[in-house]
Design a protein around this motif. Sequence first.
Motif, PDB file in Angstrom:
ATOM      1  N   VAL A 164       5.968   9.346  -4.097  1.00 19.64           N
ATOM      2  CA  VAL A 164       5.165   8.244  -3.569  1.00 19.64           C
ATOM      3  C   VAL A 164       5.800   7.770  -2.263  1.00 19.64           C
ATOM      4  CG1 VAL A 164       6.443   6.653  -5.080  1.00 19.64           C
ATOM      5  CG2 VAL A 164       4.312   5.899  -4.019  1.00 19.64           C
ATOM      6  N   LYS A 165       4.955   7.428  -1.306  1.00 14.33           N
ATOM      7  CA  LYS A 165       5.445   6.907  -0.032  1.00 14.33           C
ATOM      8  C   LYS A 165       4.573   5.736   0.403  1.00 14.33           C
ATOM      9  CE  LYS A 165       2.690   9.861   3.054  1.00 14.33           C
ATOM     10  NZ  LYS A 165       2.051   8.762   3.798  1.00 14.33           N
ATOM     11  N   LYS A 166       5.100   4.946   1.321  1.00 20.92           N
ATOM     12  CA  LYS A 166       4.309   3.874   1.902  1.00 20.92           C
ATOM     13  C   LYS A 166       3.220   4.489   2.775  1.00 20.92           C
ATOM     14  CE  LYS A 166       8.459   1.061   1.981  1.00 20.92           C
ATOM     15  NZ  LYS A 166       9.582   0.596   2.830  1.00 20.92           N
ATOM     16  N   VAL A 167       2.079   3.846   2.833  1.00 23.55           N
ATOM     17  CA  VAL A 167       0.934   4.364   3.578  1.00 23.55           C
ATOM     18  C   VAL A 167       1.293   4.645   5.038  1.00 23.55           C
ATOM     19  CG1 VAL A 167      -1.307   3.703   4.543  1.00 23.55           C
ATOM     20  CG2 VAL A 167      -0.883   3.405   2.113  1.00 23.55           C
ATOM     21  N   GLU A 168       2.088   3.763   5.620  1.00 25.22           N
ATOM     22  CA  GLU A 168       2.370   3.901   7.058  1.00 25.22           C
ATOM     23  C   GLU A 168       3.365   5.016   7.388  1.00 25.22           C
ATOM     24  OE1 GLU A 168       4.985   0.429   5.542  1.00 25.22           O
ATOM     25  OE2 GLU A 168       2.974   1.241   5.187  1.00 25.22           O
ATOM     26  N   ASP A 169       4.060   5.533   6.382  1.00 24.92           N
ATOM     27  CA  ASP A 169       5.035   6.598   6.627  1.00 24.92           C
ATOM     28  C   ASP A 169       4.340   7.954   6.763  1.00 24.92           C
ATOM     29  OD1 ASP A 169       7.152   4.851   6.570  1.00 24.92           O
ATOM     30  OD2 ASP A 169       7.554   5.140   4.428  1.00 24.92           O
ATOM     31  N   THR A 170       4.644   8.657   7.829  1.00 29.91           N
ATOM     32  CA  THR A 170       4.061   9.974   8.065  1.00 29.91           C
ATOM     33  C   THR A 170       5.091  11.053   7.749  1.00 29.91           C
ATOM     34  OG1 THR A 170       2.656   9.109   9.823  1.00 29.91           O
ATOM     35  CG2 THR A 170       2.994  11.491   9.768  1.00 29.91           C
ATOM     36  N   VAL A 171       4.689  12.018   6.946  1.00 34.50           N
ATOM     37  CA  VAL A 171       5.574  13.129   6.597  1.00 34.50           C
ATOM     38  C   VAL A 171       4.863  14.424   6.971  1.00 34.50           C
ATOM     39  CG1 VAL A 171       6.870  14.297   4.791  1.00 34.50           C
ATOM     40  CG2 VAL A 171       6.543  11.811   4.671  1.00 34.50           C
ATOM     41  N   ASP A 172       5.438  15.143   7.911  1.00 33.96           N
ATOM     42  CA  ASP A 172       4.835  16.388   8.390  1.00 33.96           C
ATOM     43  C   ASP A 172       5.604  17.563   7.796  1.00 33.96           C
ATOM     44  OD1 ASP A 172       3.378  18.263   9.709  1.00 33.96           O
ATOM     45  OD2 ASP A 172       4.361  17.976  11.656  1.00 33.96           O
TER      46      ASP A 172
ATOM     47  N   TYR B 294      -2.397  -0.316  -9.187  1.00 32.81           N
ATOM     48  CA  TYR B 294      -2.151  -0.290  -7.742  1.00 32.81           C
ATOM     49  C   TYR B 294      -3.466   0.011  -7.025  1.00 32.81           C
ATOM     50  CZ  TYR B 294       2.727   0.210  -9.226  1.00 32.81           C
ATOM     51  OH  TYR B 294       3.956   0.029  -9.824  1.00 32.81           O
ATOM     52  N   GLN B 295      -4.348  -0.969  -6.983  1.00 32.77           N
ATOM     53  CA  GLN B 295      -5.678  -0.744  -6.423  1.00 32.77           C
ATOM     54  C   GLN B 295      -5.685  -0.641  -4.907  1.00 32.77           C
ATOM     55  OE1 GLN B 295      -9.225  -2.367  -8.428  1.00 32.77           O
ATOM     56  NE2 GLN B 295      -7.794  -3.832  -9.348  1.00 32.77           N
ATOM     57  N   LYS B 296      -4.657  -1.172  -4.259  1.00 34.07           N
ATOM     58  CA  LYS B 296      -4.588  -1.091  -2.802  1.00 34.07           C
ATOM     59  C   LYS B 296      -3.970   0.229  -2.339  1.00 34.07           C
ATOM     60  CE  LYS B 296      -4.238  -6.098  -2.172  1.00 34.07           C
ATOM     61  NZ  LYS B 296      -5.553  -6.229  -1.540  1.00 34.07           N
ATOM     62  N   SER B 297      -3.501   1.022  -3.295  1.00 28.72           N
ATOM     63  CA  SER B 297      -2.853   2.288  -2.980  1.00 28.72           C
ATOM     64  C   SER B 297      -3.808   3.459  -3.214  1.00 28.72           C
ATOM     65  CB  SER B 297      -1.607   2.474  -3.853  1.00 28.72           C
ATOM     66  OG  SER B 297      -0.637   1.491  -3.563  1.00 28.72           O
ATOM     67  N   LYS B 298      -3.406   4.631  -2.726  1.00 23.92           N
ATOM     68  CA  LYS B 298      -4.166   5.864  -2.910  1.00 23.92           C
ATOM     69  C   LYS B 298      -3.457   6.714  -3.960  1.00 23.92           C
ATOM     70  CE  LYS B 298      -7.361   8.918  -1.581  1.00 23.92           C
ATOM     71  NZ  LYS B 298      -8.803   8.670  -1.662  1.00 23.92           N
TER      72      LYS B 298
ATOM     73  N   LYS C  97       0.833  -1.205   0.000  1.00 21.77           N
ATOM     74  CA  LYS C  97       0.000   0.000   0.000  1.00 21.77           C
ATOM     75  C   LYS C  97       0.872   1.261   0.000  1.00 21.77           C
ATOM     76  CE  LYS C  97      -3.891  -2.171   2.389  1.00 21.77           C
ATOM     77  NZ  LYS C  97      -4.771  -2.136   3.580  1.00 21.77           N
ATOM     78  N   TYR C  98       0.650   2.101  -1.015  1.00 21.44           N
ATOM     79  CA  TYR C  98       1.375   3.357  -1.156  1.00 21.44           C
ATOM     80  C   TYR C  98       0.382   4.517  -1.274  1.00 21.44           C
ATOM     81  CZ  TYR C  98       5.470   0.526  -2.570  1.00 21.44           C
ATOM     82  OH  TYR C  98       6.511  -0.369  -2.629  1.00 21.44           O
ATOM     83  N   VAL C  99       0.924   5.722  -1.138  1.00 22.08           N
ATOM     84  CA  VAL C  99       0.181   6.933  -1.504  1.00 22.08           C
ATOM     85  C   VAL C  99       0.983   7.612  -2.602  1.00 22.08           C
ATOM     86  CG1 VAL C  99      -0.852   9.098  -0.760  1.00 22.08           C
ATOM     87  CG2 VAL C  99      -0.649   7.201   0.860  1.00 22.08           C
ATOM     88  N   PHE C 100       0.388   7.696  -3.792  1.00 23.67           N
ATOM     89  CA  PHE C 100       1.019   8.325  -4.943  1.00 23.67           C
ATOM     90  C   PHE C 100       0.488   9.755  -5.112  1.00 23.67           C
ATOM     91  CE2 PHE C 100       1.312   3.836  -5.949  1.00 23.67           C
ATOM     92  CZ  PHE C 100       2.458   3.688  -6.713  1.00 23.67           C
ATOM     93  N   TYR C 101       1.383  10.688  -5.407  1.00 26.26           N
ATOM     94  CA  TYR C 101       1.007  12.057  -5.755  1.00 26.26           C
ATOM     95  C   TYR C 101       1.497  12.330  -7.174  1.00 26.26           C
ATOM     96  CZ  TYR C 101       0.312  12.545  -0.721  1.00 26.26           C
ATOM     97  OH  TYR C 101      -0.117  12.386   0.572  1.00 26.26           O
TER      98      TYR C 101
END
Length: 380
Positions: free
Chosen positions: A65-73, A256-260, A28-32
């Motif tokens: 793109v980052k892994k879902v669990e990684d938090t970037v503030d 990547y259906q499990k990703s955002k 699971k990733y979050v893509f921008y």
Amino acid sequence: MDGEKNIDSTVDTKQELCDMWGIDNKKKYVFYYDESNNCRKFWVDDSKRQFNTDYTADFVLAGVVKKVEDTVDVSLESFRKPLNLQENVKEIKFKKLYSKGDFLQCVKEERLFKTLSWIDKSSFYIHYIHVNNLFYTLVDIFDSIVAIDEIIEFGYDYYRMKSVFYCMFKDKAEALQNLMFKYKYPNLQKENIEIFCNELLLLLGSRREMKAEEKFLAGMLARASKSNELVFLHCNNDYIMQENYAEFYLDPILKYQKSKHIFDEETTVQNIVKEQIAQGENARDNFEFVKSESDIFVQLSDVVAGILGKIFKYINHTSLNQQLKDAESLSKLQKDNILLIYKLRMDAEIENRGFLHSVAPLYVIENLNRFFEIVKKVEK
């Protein structure tokens, strides 16, 4: 129901491709995303008898793109001092803050190095879909004149031969545009198959001077001139080679259906994407389109897409000899920026082979990799 079957069968096909190429689409990733060199439609302008845009300026849909669990503030304010941004700057935009000319000019920017360095040190990777417009349309001719099994039977590699075909025509683009205008390409009338193929052959010149792979493809083109059909070149719209780039937005959503997936707003494309996704059995909620000023990571994606668009255009334009000359005259900052782009690409590929996706001839990718190697040698 037909729409449902189409979109859902596409998902199945993409899963098969991921399995075949060793692409991990389960994590699971979050893509921008943002894009560069977006001409929105690639066509032969019938009023000018030439392409509507610079065909060497490849379309790039890219970002971070980052892994879902990684938090970037982080926020725009976090970048204001390091990037020396004025108070009236409301968002990071590549064209306004980084783009000072061609690729070699852009990599002179300290601001670019600081931005890429931030990405490198963060939990983000870069990713991209890169589309060479000329290659993408020439492939329709290629796939119409020769079958995959024929290429394999003669001991050639399918993807390598596509690249060879592109190279046979890339330096003849002006004459090719005139020919495409003449026959309303890609809507070739069947009665014009023979003359169209023969005129393509005339562009290529004498077969005596060709390499074995080129002779093979010229032979396939000559054979095609006697055929009754060029399967991908009929029943299309006159002059329009790429109606829009929506398919390249759809690709990662379905792959990547499990990703955002978070895209910069692009009104025409987003409506097409939403309509097509809604045709599936289960409408997917793994994507959204946002205003770039509201999302710092979409803004950083604009920088990634922008510099990648510049480097691909540079590679399309520049010979090996010129690359060698350019490398010798690079400043330290230029070399640092180029090698940082190289590192970001390598790190992305190690994390996931699917992060770097080029719809382009192997020749271009090899040329890019060779340029990085040249710069690495100069740096030493």
